[in-house]
Enzyme design. Structure first.
Site, PDB file in Angstrom:
ATOM      1  N   TYR A 163       9.541  46.117  56.468  1.00 47.61           N
ATOM      2  CA  TYR A 163      10.525  46.501  57.483  1.00 47.61           C
ATOM      3  C   TYR A 163      10.029  47.584  58.433  1.00 47.61           C
ATOM      4  CZ  TYR A 163      13.774  44.312  54.142  1.00 47.61           C
ATOM      5  OH  TYR A 163      14.413  43.455  53.285  1.00 47.61           O
ATOM      6  N   CYS A 183      -5.289  44.911  48.318  1.00 46.09           N
ATOM      7  CA  CYS A 183      -6.289  44.426  49.284  1.00 46.09           C
ATOM      8  C   CYS A 183      -5.627  43.879  50.545  1.00 46.09           C
ATOM      9  CB  CYS A 183      -7.172  43.362  48.630  1.00 46.09           C
ATOM     10  SG  CYS A 183      -6.254  41.962  47.966  1.00 46.09           S
ATOM     11  N   GLU A 184      -4.815  44.694  51.189  1.00 44.95           N
ATOM     12  CA  GLU A 184      -4.146  44.345  52.445  1.00 44.95           C
ATOM     13  C   GLU A 184      -4.150  45.573  53.348  1.00 44.95           C
ATOM     14  OE1 GLU A 184      -2.451  41.467  53.264  1.00 44.95           O
ATOM     15  OE2 GLU A 184      -2.400  40.388  51.347  1.00 44.95           O
ATOM     16  N   GLU A 236      31.462  46.638  49.170  1.00 49.34           N
ATOM     17  CA  GLU A 236      30.279  46.266  48.395  1.00 49.34           C
ATOM     18  C   GLU A 236      29.089  47.162  48.755  1.00 49.34           C
ATOM     19  OE1 GLU A 236      29.751  42.202  49.477  1.00 49.34           O
ATOM     20  OE2 GLU A 236      31.665  41.553  48.630  1.00 49.34           O
ATOM     21  N   TYR A 271      16.357  49.024  47.021  1.00 49.45           N
ATOM     22  CA  TYR A 271      15.372  48.042  47.500  1.00 49.45           C
ATOM     23  C   TYR A 271      13.941  48.537  47.272  1.00 49.45           C
ATOM     24  CZ  TYR A 271      19.695  46.387  49.462  1.00 49.45           C
ATOM     25  OH  TYR A 271      20.999  45.972  49.590  1.00 49.45           O
ATOM     26  N   ARG A 276       9.095  48.200  51.330  1.00 51.79           N
ATOM     27  CA  ARG A 276       9.897  48.457  52.528  1.00 51.79           C
ATOM     28  C   ARG A 276       9.063  48.926  53.726  1.00 51.79           C
ATOM     29  NH1 ARG A 276      13.331  51.893  53.193  1.00 51.79           N
ATOM     30  NH2 ARG A 276      14.710  50.653  54.509  1.00 51.79           N
ATOM     31  N   GLY A 307      26.899  47.997  53.828  1.00 57.07           N
ATOM     32  CA  GLY A 307      26.241  48.252  55.103  1.00 57.07           C
ATOM     33  C   GLY A 307      26.233  49.675  55.585  1.00 57.07           C
ATOM     34  N   GLY A 340      25.727  49.291  48.419  1.00 52.53           N
ATOM     35  CA  GLY A 340      24.550  49.269  47.556  1.00 52.53           C
ATOM     36  C   GLY A 340      23.622  50.405  47.904  1.00 52.53           C
ATOM     37  N   ARG A 341      22.971  50.274  49.076  1.00 48.83           N
ATOM     38  CA  ARG A 341      22.045  51.310  49.553  1.00 48.83           C
ATOM     39  C   ARG A 341      22.711  52.689  49.557  1.00 48.83           C
ATOM     40  NH1 ARG A 341      17.895  50.291  53.265  1.00 48.83           N
ATOM     41  NH2 ARG A 341      18.937  48.325  53.764  1.00 48.83           N
TER      42      ARG A 341
END
Length: 416
Positions: A317, A343-344, A274, A371, A313, A240, A276-277
């Site tokens: 987000y 196509c969005e 733990e 991510y 992302r 985190g 990660g990011r």
């Protein structure tokens, strides 16, 4: 450290020009820095020196075998959430006895395989995982399964709601109000061995207060369990710790670990984390090329060959990702939305960026090491990117680009 720097008007990854990577491997391509990954890991490991600890990289952040192998060589542990991630870690040279198995949906097959290879422990997310699943699987194998309960401390991490995981309404963990009873039950099951307590309150936290609040609540639980005769061996504070994407000021890991160690002073508890990011986000960029520029009455668009299927992302987000030119121009800049071919309307990598651009220019989307590729898809039948790992003045393709033929190789037509 910052592994991506300009030299002579061109952006480099360590000692390799990004333009050379684009020429050799094409675009879009994820580019990672080994030196940055190693430096970020050592920030955690060095701060924990002198006490029992295990730093488990969160595989979900970046599961490329080359990246995992870099960390395995440093002696890292790994936090996994699926049987597939377990096999990735083993294939990358990770030690099974340094793996913690988290996740709310572990299957019996996942549990069996993890027990067979000897993972360090399971982070249990619900009471149903105990008696009706893990106890039975362990009994069938004639072993004791090492466990830690993931406790939900009901702490507001103050982050994006999709990545906040420590509130009582979230799907993760066991409510702290119920944890003592669940520990007592677990201690009575013959094929379970209670080792510790775990929590993970969210991702991309930029202040220490939520971490320390959660720790204080866990330590109170540890004391209550001791009064019941249940003595834990480790406390796992999850991940985190945030990183800088734009103007955030995340806490220093050294300050975080110092505060944790002060609270654990005199306690016979090993520490586990733990991250990660924190380890990989700023170790990577997404390298993309401008296909063409589109100027309208209301907006200017830079249409690039990367899209939301490559990096979701920003769309998912509303994440802000810095975008810079690999070879900046001296001409006048304009405000561009950086968009892809999907196509969005939501297919964008960045909006309103002041850049001087021409067709064919290379752009680097920064902080893309976490991510990024792991959340990519084949939407619009687009092959996934190549991944390149830079080590000093050398670049290695650690995942080749998918071909269109590979995208439907597993499909078939109905018989005539």
């Amino acid at each position: 450290m910052d592994a991506f720097n300009y030299r002579g008007g061109e952006l480099f990854a360590e000692g390799v020009a990004l333009s050379a990577i684009a020429e050799r491997f094409g675009t879009p391509t994820y580019v990672y820095s080994r030196a940055h990954i190693e430096a970020q890991y050592r920030t955690f490991a060095d701060a924990l020196e002198g006490m029992p600890h295990l730093v488990c990289f969160a595989v979900k952040a970046n599961s490329n075998l080359g990246v995992l192998n870099v960390l395995a060589r440093l002696g890292a542990g790994f936090d996994i959430v699926s049987g597939g991630e377990l096999e990735r870690v083993l294939a990358a040279g990770g030690s099974a006895d340094k793996i913690v198995f988290s996740g709310v949906g572990k299957t019996r097959e996942d549990m069996r395989r993890a027990l067979e290879v000897g993972v360090h422990c399971f982070n249990i997310e619900s009471t149903d995982e105990l008696g009706s699943r893990l106890q039975i699987v362990a009994a069938e194998l004639g072993v004791r399964a090492p466990i830690s309960l993931r406790v939900n401390p009901d702490v507001d991490a103050g982050t994006h709601p999709y990545i906040s995981t420590g509130l009582k309404e979230n799907k993760f963990g066991i409510a702290i109000a119920d944890a003592e009873d669940v520990y007592v039950r677990a201690a009575q099951l013959p094929n379970l061995e209670v080792l510790g307590v775990d929590c993970h309150i969210g991702s991309q936290l930029t202040t220490l207060e939520p971490f320390i609040d959660a720790l204080d609540r866990l330590l109170a639980l540890v004391d209550r369990l001791g009064d019941c005769g249940i003595y834990l061996r480790h406390i796992d504070l999850g991940g985190g710790v945030g990183v800088r994407y734009r103007d955030e000021e995340p806490p220093l890991v050294a300050d975080y670990i110092k505060a944790v160690r002060e609270r654990l002073d005199g306690r016979d508890l090993a520490l586990m984390f733990e991250p990660g990011r924190y380890i990989v986000a700023n170790a990577g960029v997404l390298l993309t090329q401008v296909e063409y520029l589109k100027h309208t009455e209301h907006k200017d668009f830079a249409i690039v060959d990367a899209a939301m299927n490559d990096l979701i992302r920003p769309a998912l987000y509303q994440a802000w990702m810095d975008v810079t030119a690999v070879r900046p121009r001296d001409t006048a800049a304009r405000s561009y939305d950086i968009v892809g071919p999907i196509c969005e309307t939501g297919d964008f990598l960045a909006k309103g960026r002041e850049l001087a651009l021409e067709e064919g220019d290379l752009l680097a989307v920064h902080s893309a090491g976490a991510y990024g590729f792991v959340m990519s898809s084949n939407y619009n039948t687009r092959g996934r990117c190549a991944e390149v790992l830079v080590d000093g003045d050398q670049a290695f393709e650690v995942r080749r680009r998918e071909t269109v033929a590979e995208l439907f190789a597993g499909e078939s037509l109905l018989p005539e």
